[in-house]
Motif scaffolding. Structure first.
Motif, PDB file in Angstrom:
ATOM      1  N   SER A  27       0.875  -1.328   0.117  1.00 47.08           N
ATOM      2  CA  SER A  27       0.011   0.092  -0.005  1.00 47.08           C
ATOM      3  C   SER A  27       0.866   1.224   0.000  1.00 47.08           C
ATOM      4  O   SER A  27       2.132   1.151   0.368  1.00 47.08           O
ATOM      5  N   TYR A  28       0.265   2.363  -0.530  1.00 49.51           N
ATOM      6  CA  TYR A  28       0.912   3.737  -0.442  1.00 49.51           C
ATOM      7  C   TYR A  28      -0.140   4.681   0.015  1.00 49.51           C
ATOM      8  O   TYR A  28      -1.531   4.634  -0.495  1.00 49.51           O
ATOM      9  N   ASP A  29       0.155   5.618   0.999  1.00 52.75           N
ATOM     10  CA  ASP A  29      -0.999   6.595   1.201  1.00 52.75           C
ATOM     11  C   ASP A  29      -0.285   7.850   1.457  1.00 52.75           C
ATOM     12  O   ASP A  29       1.127   8.046   1.660  1.00 52.75           O
ATOM     13  N   TRP A  30      -0.699   9.101   0.816  1.00 49.26           N
ATOM     14  CA  TRP A  30      -0.059  10.393   0.832  1.00 49.26           C
ATOM     15  C   TRP A  30      -0.929  11.218   1.688  1.00 49.26           C
ATOM     16  O   TRP A  30      -2.286  11.314   1.195  1.00 49.26           O
ATOM     17  N   ILE A  31      -0.466  11.870   2.689  1.00 50.24           N
ATOM     18  CA  ILE A  31      -1.346  12.679   3.559  1.00 50.24           C
ATOM     19  C   ILE A  31      -0.543  14.176   3.392  1.00 50.24           C
ATOM     20  O   ILE A  31       0.722  14.376   3.213  1.00 50.24           O
ATOM     21  N   THR A  32      -1.589  15.187   3.115  1.00 55.34           N
ATOM     22  CA  THR A  32      -1.180  16.672   3.031  1.00 55.34           C
ATOM     23  C   THR A  32      -1.694  17.546   3.911  1.00 55.34           C
ATOM     24  O   THR A  32      -2.976  17.307   4.542  1.00 55.34           O
ATOM     25  N   THR A  33      -0.955  18.454   4.571  1.00 55.70           N
ATOM     26  CA  THR A  33      -1.567  19.521   5.391  1.00 55.70           C
ATOM     27  C   THR A  33      -1.733  21.019   4.571  1.00 55.70           C
ATOM     28  O   THR A  33      -0.958  21.083   3.546  1.00 55.70           O
ATOM     29  N   PRO A  34      -2.762  21.859   4.720  1.00 57.57           N
ATOM     30  CA  PRO A  34      -2.714  23.069   4.078  1.00 57.57           C
ATOM     31  C   PRO A  34      -1.666  24.070   3.947  1.00 57.57           C
ATOM     32  O   PRO A  34      -1.463  24.662   3.122  1.00 57.57           O
ATOM     33  N   ASP A  35      -0.461  23.874   4.897  1.00 61.88           N
ATOM     34  CA  ASP A  35       0.491  24.788   4.918  1.00 61.88           C
ATOM     35  C   ASP A  35       1.826  24.194   4.181  1.00 61.88           C
ATOM     36  O   ASP A  35       2.780  24.566   4.206  1.00 61.88           O
ATOM     37  N   GLY A  36       1.575  23.063   3.260  1.00 63.89           N
ATOM     38  CA  GLY A  36       2.520  22.411   2.470  1.00 63.89           C
ATOM     39  C   GLY A  36       3.447  21.466   3.050  1.00 63.89           C
ATOM     40  O   GLY A  36       4.609  21.269   2.906  1.00 63.89           O
ATOM     41  N   GLN A  37       3.078  20.665   3.830  1.00 69.55           N
ATOM     42  CA  GLN A  37       3.797  19.419   4.456  1.00 69.55           C
ATOM     43  C   GLN A  37       2.960  18.255   3.794  1.00 69.55           C
ATOM     44  O   GLN A  37       1.621  18.008   3.623  1.00 69.55           O
ATOM     45  N   GLY A  38       3.836  17.274   3.535  1.00 70.27           N
ATOM     46  CA  GLY A  38       3.192  15.855   3.236  1.00 70.27           C
ATOM     47  C   GLY A  38       3.965  14.731   3.682  1.00 70.27           C
ATOM     48  O   GLY A  38       5.228  14.736   4.008  1.00 70.27           O
ATOM     49  N   VAL A  39       3.315  13.681   3.883  1.00 67.56           N
ATOM     50  CA  VAL A  39       3.660  12.521   4.447  1.00 67.56           C
ATOM     51  C   VAL A  39       3.265  11.283   3.684  1.00 67.56           C
ATOM     52  O   VAL A  39       2.361  10.975   3.062  1.00 67.56           O
ATOM     53  N   GLY A  40       4.410  10.523   2.820  1.00 71.58           N
ATOM     54  CA  GLY A  40       4.041   9.210   2.116  1.00 71.58           C
ATOM     55  C   GLY A  40       4.316   8.273   3.092  1.00 71.58           C
ATOM     56  O   GLY A  40       5.358   8.024   3.578  1.00 71.58           O
ATOM     57  N   VAL A  41       3.362   7.215   3.221  1.00 73.19           N
ATOM     58  CA  VAL A  41       3.589   6.038   3.880  1.00 73.19           C
ATOM     59  C   VAL A  41       3.471   4.544   2.832  1.00 73.19           C
ATOM     60  O   VAL A  41       2.284   4.780   2.346  1.00 73.19           O
ATOM     61  N   CYS A  42       4.443   4.056   2.743  1.00 71.86           N
ATOM     62  CA  CYS A  42       4.538   3.085   1.813  1.00 71.86           C
ATOM     63  C   CYS A  42       4.938   1.663   2.697  1.00 71.86           C
ATOM     64  O   CYS A  42       5.675   1.737   3.414  1.00 71.86           O
ATOM     65  N   ILE A  43       4.253   0.650   2.288  1.00 73.95           N
ATOM     66  CA  ILE A  43       4.309  -0.711   2.832  1.00 73.95           C
ATOM     67  C   ILE A  43       4.642  -1.539   1.518  1.00 73.95           C
ATOM     68  O   ILE A  43       4.040  -1.757   0.632  1.00 73.95           O
ATOM     69  N   PHE A  44       5.690  -2.356   2.046  1.00 71.61           N
ATOM     70  CA  PHE A  44       5.811  -3.455   1.129  1.00 71.61           C
ATOM     71  C   PHE A  44       5.972  -5.105   1.899  1.00 71.61           C
ATOM     72  O   PHE A  44       6.417  -4.934   3.140  1.00 71.61           O
ATOM     73  N   ARG A  45       5.931  -5.985   1.441  1.00 70.98           N
ATOM     74  CA  ARG A  45       6.180  -7.288   1.869  1.00 70.98           C
ATOM     75  C   ARG A  45       7.516  -7.689   2.518  1.00 70.98           C
ATOM     76  O   ARG A  45       7.650  -8.342   3.422  1.00 70.98           O
ATOM     77  N   GLU A 104      11.873  -6.073   2.706  1.00 67.56           N
ATOM     78  CA  GLU A 104      12.680  -4.830   2.979  1.00 67.56           C
ATOM     79  C   GLU A 104      13.294  -4.488   1.397  1.00 67.56           C
ATOM     80  O   GLU A 104      13.425  -3.326   1.139  1.00 67.56           O
ATOM     81  N   GLU A 105      13.768  -5.403   0.620  1.00 69.03           N
ATOM     82  CA  GLU A 105      14.296  -5.360  -0.683  1.00 69.03           C
ATOM     83  C   GLU A 105      13.339  -4.193  -1.353  1.00 69.03           C
ATOM     84  O   GLU A 105      13.535  -3.166  -2.109  1.00 69.03           O
ATOM     85  N   GLY A 106      12.071  -4.703  -1.487  1.00 73.45           N
ATOM     86  CA  GLY A 106      10.964  -4.087  -2.364  1.00 73.45           C
ATOM     87  C   GLY A 106      10.892  -2.740  -1.933  1.00 73.45           C
ATOM     88  O   GLY A 106      10.804  -1.795  -2.476  1.00 73.45           O
ATOM     89  N   LEU A 107      10.893  -2.408  -0.365  1.00 75.35           N
ATOM     90  CA  LEU A 107      10.816  -1.153   0.033  1.00 75.35           C
ATOM     91  C   LEU A 107      11.956  -0.173  -0.228  1.00 75.35           C
ATOM     92  O   LEU A 107      11.543   1.034  -0.772  1.00 75.35           O
ATOM     93  N   ARG A 108      13.044  -0.889  -0.144  1.00 73.15           N
ATOM     94  CA  ARG A 108      14.296   0.119  -0.270  1.00 73.15           C
ATOM     95  C   ARG A 108      14.232   0.486  -1.956  1.00 73.15           C
ATOM     96  O   ARG A 108      14.703   1.419  -2.498  1.00 73.15           O
ATOM     97  N   GLU A 109      13.888  -0.393  -2.719  1.00 74.21           N
ATOM     98  CA  GLU A 109      13.684  -0.177  -4.230  1.00 74.21           C
ATOM     99  C   GLU A 109      12.772   1.064  -4.502  1.00 74.21           C
ATOM    100  O   GLU A 109      12.674   1.912  -5.164  1.00 74.21           O
ATOM    101  N   SER A 110      11.698   0.974  -3.578  1.00 79.78           N
ATOM    102  CA  SER A 110      10.665   2.130  -3.693  1.00 79.78           C
ATOM    103  C   SER A 110      11.206   3.403  -3.246  1.00 79.78           C
ATOM    104  O   SER A 110      10.808   4.496  -3.932  1.00 79.78           O
ATOM    105  N   LEU A 111      12.113   3.444  -2.398  1.00 81.28           N
ATOM    106  CA  LEU A 111      12.846   4.741  -1.848  1.00 81.28           C
ATOM    107  C   LEU A 111      13.545   5.356  -3.215  1.00 81.28           C
ATOM    108  O   LEU A 111      13.626   6.657  -3.266  1.00 81.28           O
ATOM    109  N   HIS A 112      14.214   4.533  -3.608  1.00 81.99           N
ATOM    110  CA  HIS A 112      14.976   5.172  -5.058  1.00 81.99           C
ATOM    111  C   HIS A 112      13.802   5.793  -6.074  1.00 81.99           C
ATOM    112  O   HIS A 112      14.235   6.643  -6.434  1.00 81.99           O
TER     113      HIS A 112
END
Length: 115
Positions: free
Chosen positions: A38-56, A58-66
């Motif tokens: 999964s991936y979720d993106w959360i924003t605030t009105p003042d220009g902050q964002g948080v991306g939360v990414c889940i992989f089964r 660690e290797e896939g997760l690290r590839e997603s960071l790149h």
């Protein structure tokens, strides 16, 4: 499962553009990756964002960071998006329901006409 939490800052005038590009371009790339959960993106009105990414794994997760770093450089260089603060770890607890489609801002405006 493994997760990353990436926190960004950017000019708030670009929130809708960022949301749209992530939904239409970035998430489909993640969905093609092995082990994506999964991936979720959360924003605030003042220009902050948080991306939360889940992989089964660690290797896939690290590839997603790149992938995320390249996507940010290619698509968000003009919005003043900062290099993210990143937290990576093993998921200790998780819950989910069948995802619902999040209506676009345009659909929200159509639901509430201004008179």
């Amino acid at each position: 499962m493994f997760a990353s939490v990436r926190t960004y800052r950017f000019s708030p005038v670009y929130i809708q553009e960022i949301n749209n590009k992530l939904q239409e371009m970035f998430i489909p790339l993640l969905e093609q990756m092995e082990g994506f959960v999964s991936y979720d993106w959360i924003t605030t009105p003042d220009g902050q964002g948080v991306g939360v990414c889940i992989f089964r794994d660690e290797e896939g997760l690290r590839e997603s960071l790149h992938l995320a770093a390249e996507f940010r450089k290619t698509h968000f260089n003009h919005v003043g998006m900062t290099t993210p603060e990143i937290i990576i770890g093993k998921v200790g607890a998780h819950g989910a329901v069948e995802p619902q489609t999040i209506p676009s801002q345009r659909e929200n405006l159509d639901d509430h006409p201004t008179h």
